[in-house]
Design a protein around this motif. Structure first.
Motif, PDB file in Angstrom:
ATOM      1  N   ALA A 182       2.393  11.264   5.330  1.00  0.00           N
ATOM      2  CA  ALA A 182       0.987  10.816   5.158  1.00  0.00           C
ATOM      3  C   ALA A 182       0.802   9.603   5.117  1.00  0.00           C
ATOM      4  O   ALA A 182      -0.197   9.104   5.665  1.00  0.00           O
ATOM      5  CB  ALA A 182       1.060  11.508   3.498  1.00  0.00           C
ATOM      6  N   PHE A 183       1.980   8.883   5.189  1.00  0.00           N
ATOM      7  CA  PHE A 183       1.703   7.416   5.568  1.00  0.00           C
ATOM      8  C   PHE A 183       1.511   7.371   6.971  1.00  0.00           C
ATOM      9  O   PHE A 183       0.707   6.289   7.360  1.00  0.00           O
ATOM     10  CB  PHE A 183       3.099   6.883   4.880  1.00  0.00           C
ATOM     11  N   ALA A 184       2.199   7.872   7.961  1.00  0.00           N
ATOM     12  CA  ALA A 184       2.303   7.746   9.299  1.00  0.00           C
ATOM     13  C   ALA A 184       0.581   7.913   9.728  1.00  0.00           C
ATOM     14  O   ALA A 184       0.152   7.703  10.676  1.00  0.00           O
ATOM     15  CB  ALA A 184       2.970   8.837  10.021  1.00  0.00           C
ATOM     16  N   ALA A 185       0.039   9.192   9.169  1.00  0.00           N
ATOM     17  CA  ALA A 185      -1.189   9.551   9.351  1.00  0.00           C
ATOM     18  C   ALA A 185      -2.260   8.504   8.980  1.00  0.00           C
ATOM     19  O   ALA A 185      -3.078   7.978   9.687  1.00  0.00           O
ATOM     20  CB  ALA A 185      -1.740  10.912   8.833  1.00  0.00           C
ATOM     21  N   ARG A 186      -2.032   7.934   7.914  1.00  0.00           N
ATOM     22  CA  ARG A 186      -2.961   6.942   7.152  1.00  0.00           C
ATOM     23  C   ARG A 186      -2.886   5.672   7.970  1.00  0.00           C
ATOM     24  O   ARG A 186      -4.011   5.013   8.186  1.00  0.00           O
ATOM     25  CB  ARG A 186      -2.604   6.740   5.819  1.00  0.00           C
TER      26      ARG A 186
ATOM     27  N   ALA B  44      -0.426  -6.206   7.258  1.00  0.00           N
ATOM     28  CA  ALA B  44      -1.366  -5.662   6.107  1.00  0.00           C
ATOM     29  C   ALA B  44      -0.595  -4.322   5.622  1.00  0.00           C
ATOM     30  O   ALA B  44      -1.176  -3.713   4.542  1.00  0.00           O
ATOM     31  CB  ALA B  44      -2.645  -5.212   6.888  1.00  0.00           C
ATOM     32  N   MET B  45       0.472  -3.839   6.055  1.00  0.00           N
ATOM     33  CA  MET B  45       1.181  -2.702   5.869  1.00  0.00           C
ATOM     34  C   MET B  45       2.125  -2.929   4.925  1.00  0.00           C
ATOM     35  O   MET B  45       2.833  -1.854   4.140  1.00  0.00           O
ATOM     36  CB  MET B  45       2.004  -2.118   7.074  1.00  0.00           C
TER      37      MET B  45
ATOM     38  N   LEU C  96       3.845  -0.278   2.199  1.00  0.00           N
ATOM     39  CA  LEU C  96       5.086   0.346   2.375  1.00  0.00           C
ATOM     40  C   LEU C  96       5.855   0.135   1.045  1.00  0.00           C
ATOM     41  O   LEU C  96       6.638   0.878   0.723  1.00  0.00           O
ATOM     42  CB  LEU C  96       5.797  -0.689   3.548  1.00  0.00           C
ATOM     43  N   ARG C  97       5.583  -1.269   0.209  1.00  0.00           N
ATOM     44  CA  ARG C  97       6.217  -1.226  -1.077  1.00  0.00           C
ATOM     45  C   ARG C  97       5.916  -0.118  -1.881  1.00  0.00           C
ATOM     46  O   ARG C  97       6.924   0.577  -2.537  1.00  0.00           O
ATOM     47  CB  ARG C  97       5.733  -2.561  -1.524  1.00  0.00           C
TER      48      ARG C  97
ATOM     49  N   VAL D 231       2.341 -10.675   2.532  1.00  0.00           N
ATOM     50  CA  VAL D 231       1.709 -10.630   3.889  1.00  0.00           C
ATOM     51  C   VAL D 231       2.680 -11.359   4.763  1.00  0.00           C
ATOM     52  O   VAL D 231       3.708 -12.001   4.054  1.00  0.00           O
ATOM     53  CB  VAL D 231       0.474 -11.558   4.057  1.00  0.00           C
ATOM     54  N   CYS D 232       2.754 -11.394   6.164  1.00  0.00           N
ATOM     55  CA  CYS D 232       3.664 -11.944   6.886  1.00  0.00           C
ATOM     56  C   CYS D 232       2.641 -12.365   8.244  1.00  0.00           C
ATOM     57  O   CYS D 232       2.697 -11.333   9.097  1.00  0.00           O
ATOM     58  CB  CYS D 232       4.881 -11.311   7.284  1.00  0.00           C
TER      59      CYS D 232
END
Length: 486
Positions: free
Chosen positions: A240-244, A190-191, A195-196, A180-181
């Motif tokens: 898919a990541f962008a949509a989610r 939360a991303m 992303l990892r 987290v940051c």
């Protein structure tokens, strides 16, 4: 601070007497601009202590020695500062692997502001021999979730069997293992773990070294730096990541000028300056302020201090995308924005046209022009060629505006016939210097240097100065100063 950089001095605060402490204990007197506690040994030698706060009694382990100073790490606190707080991020600390993005999370935010304000005042006096006649109230905003711009390193660590995404570790080139940051917007924090996983699943996991974040008012953009062309499967994973996660992907195969949005037709990345009815579109690699909450207040205060009138001409030096230029155009008769980058000048013109087209009847922006010029090579002749302006807004990068201030000083010294001054440049007879200058700075040392030129050679008084807490929990000092013709 890197291991090759000497600690910053003098300390920001001085206390009078050294207490009589047990052997090996140190009384921390102040904090320097690298967020280190500053103490003195009984023989007077200065010790810079990572993790220590002013007015604490501590023990420390010295790991670097010079003739006049030592550098040490905190080992024990025998008397704790009342301003010490529990850090808000689990990755902050002095331990190995700790994130190096913040340096002051252990210090109360109000005390952070006081340290930075003192840093500004000390720099103005010690470096520029200038004292502001009025100290402005600090500009403050949210202490968490403020960082809308960030450059996140990406590293596939084969030995750990994982991908890391985040800032670098303290004093290290390794990427911190961050989950987290809290200084990033909550939806971006939360991303980090998703992303990892995204990068770990990609074919290009070993050739994507960086993800740049740029949040607008309504769009979150992520710029993926990739050293090799992406496969069709990787492109599908990004979509898919962008949509989610409701993000907009941009791809950067080479330098910043190669950045291109993955899918056209999405909402434009932009931020608003509601006090002036201005909307600023930008690309994710364009320079914009990291903290939009502070930026809105910063622009409003700068223009209020400049006090532009409808009949006045104003020059905005280092104008960038027009962050100050377009608001100035709502108040002045004429505005000139000058910037070193041709690309930014082109973007400024586009932003001016789009905002002009959206203005309602009777509220048109003032006539505004933008010019590209190397502002680190300014001369008195160039300054005069830009014409007389009633007021200036100066917002340089960390290097400051030395050439600009020196050109103004050279003209004044020639005008008064000072010893050693050069001749008055051609055209100077009909040229007059600005009545007021508002200087926005991201480096108190270069501001102090330029303030010294303005105050001692160019004929100005420093009538006000104050700090701007653009980067809470870091040692970065942003500030503002106002100069008027004496």
């Amino acid at each position: 601070m890197s291991e090759q950089t000497e600690p910053l001095s003098p300390p920001l605060q001085d206390t009078a007497d050294q207490p009589d402490l047990p052997e090996g204990w140190l009384a921390v007197q102040s904090m320097d601009l690298d967020a280190q506690g500053v103490a003195r040994k009984p023989d007077g030698k200065v010790v810079f202590i990572d993790g220590a706060l002013p007015f604490e009694w501590v023990s420390a382990n010295t790991h670097r020695k010079k003739n006049n100073w030592e550098q040490a790490s905190l080992t024990d606190i025998h008397r704790e500062s009342s301003q010490r707080v529990r850090p808000g991020c689990p990755h902050f600390g002095l331990h190995g692997g700790a994130c190096g993005g913040c340096k002051m999370q252990h210090l109360d935010t109000r005390a952070q502001v006081a340290v930075k304000q003192r840093a500004l005042e000390d720099n103005l006096w010690h470096l520029g021999k200038v004292k502001a006649e009025t100290i402005l109230r600090p500009i403050e905003g949210p202490a968490w979730g403020y960082r809308y711009r960030a450059r996140l390193a990406v590293r596939h660590v084969i030995k750990k069997g994982t991908v890391l995404v985040g800032f670098h570790e303290r004093k290290s080139r390794y990427v911190a293992d961050m989950e987290v940051c809290p200084v990033l917007p909550p939806h971006v924090s939360a991303m980090l773990m998703p992303l990892r996983k995204l990068v770990a699943d990609m074919d290009a996991r070993d050739t994507c070294p960086q993800i740049e974040l740029a949040c607008g008012d309504h769009v979150t953009a992520l710029v993926l730096r990739h050293l090799e062309p992406l496969s069709a499967d990787d492109i599908a994973r990004l979509r898919a990541f962008a949509a989610r996660h409701s993000v907009q992907w941009w791809l950067q195969p080479k330098g910043p000028d190669t950045v291109k949005v993955l899918d056209e037709g999405g909402e434009t990345l932009s931020y608003a300056l509601p006090d002036f009815g201005i909307t600023m579109p930008f690309k994710p690699t364009d320079f914009t302020q990291v903290n939009p909450h502070i930026n809105r207040v910063l622009v409003s205060r700068a223009l209020r201090l400049l006090d532009v009138q409808k009949h006045e001409r104003v020059i905005d030096w280092f104008c960038g995308l027009g962050n100050f230029t377009l608001p100035l155009a709502t108040q002045a008769r004429e505005v000139l924005g000058i910037e070193g980058s041709e690309a930014l000048v082109a973007r400024s013109r586009e932003n001016y046209k789009s905002n002009q087209a959206q203005r309602q009847d009777g509220k048109a922006l003032a006539a505004t022009d933008f010019v590209a010029r190397n502002l680190f090579e300014m001369t008195p002749e160039m300054l005069i060629a830009d014409g007389t302006a009633d007021k200036w807004l100066v917002d340089p990068p960390r290097e400051g505006a030395f050439a600009l201030a020196k050109a103004l000083a050279d003209i004044e010294q020639a005008r008064i016939g000072a010893e050693g001054a050069g001749p008055l440049p051609a055209g100077a007879e009909g040229w007059t210097p600005p009545k007021r200058i508002v200087y926005v700075s991201c480096n108190p040392a270069t501001l102090a240097r330029d303030a010294g030129l303005l105050a001692h050679l160019a004929g100005y008084r420093c009538v006000a100065a104050g700090m701007v807490n653009m980067f809470p929990h870091t040692a970065h000092v942003e500030s503002m100063a106002v100069f008027e013709r004496a």
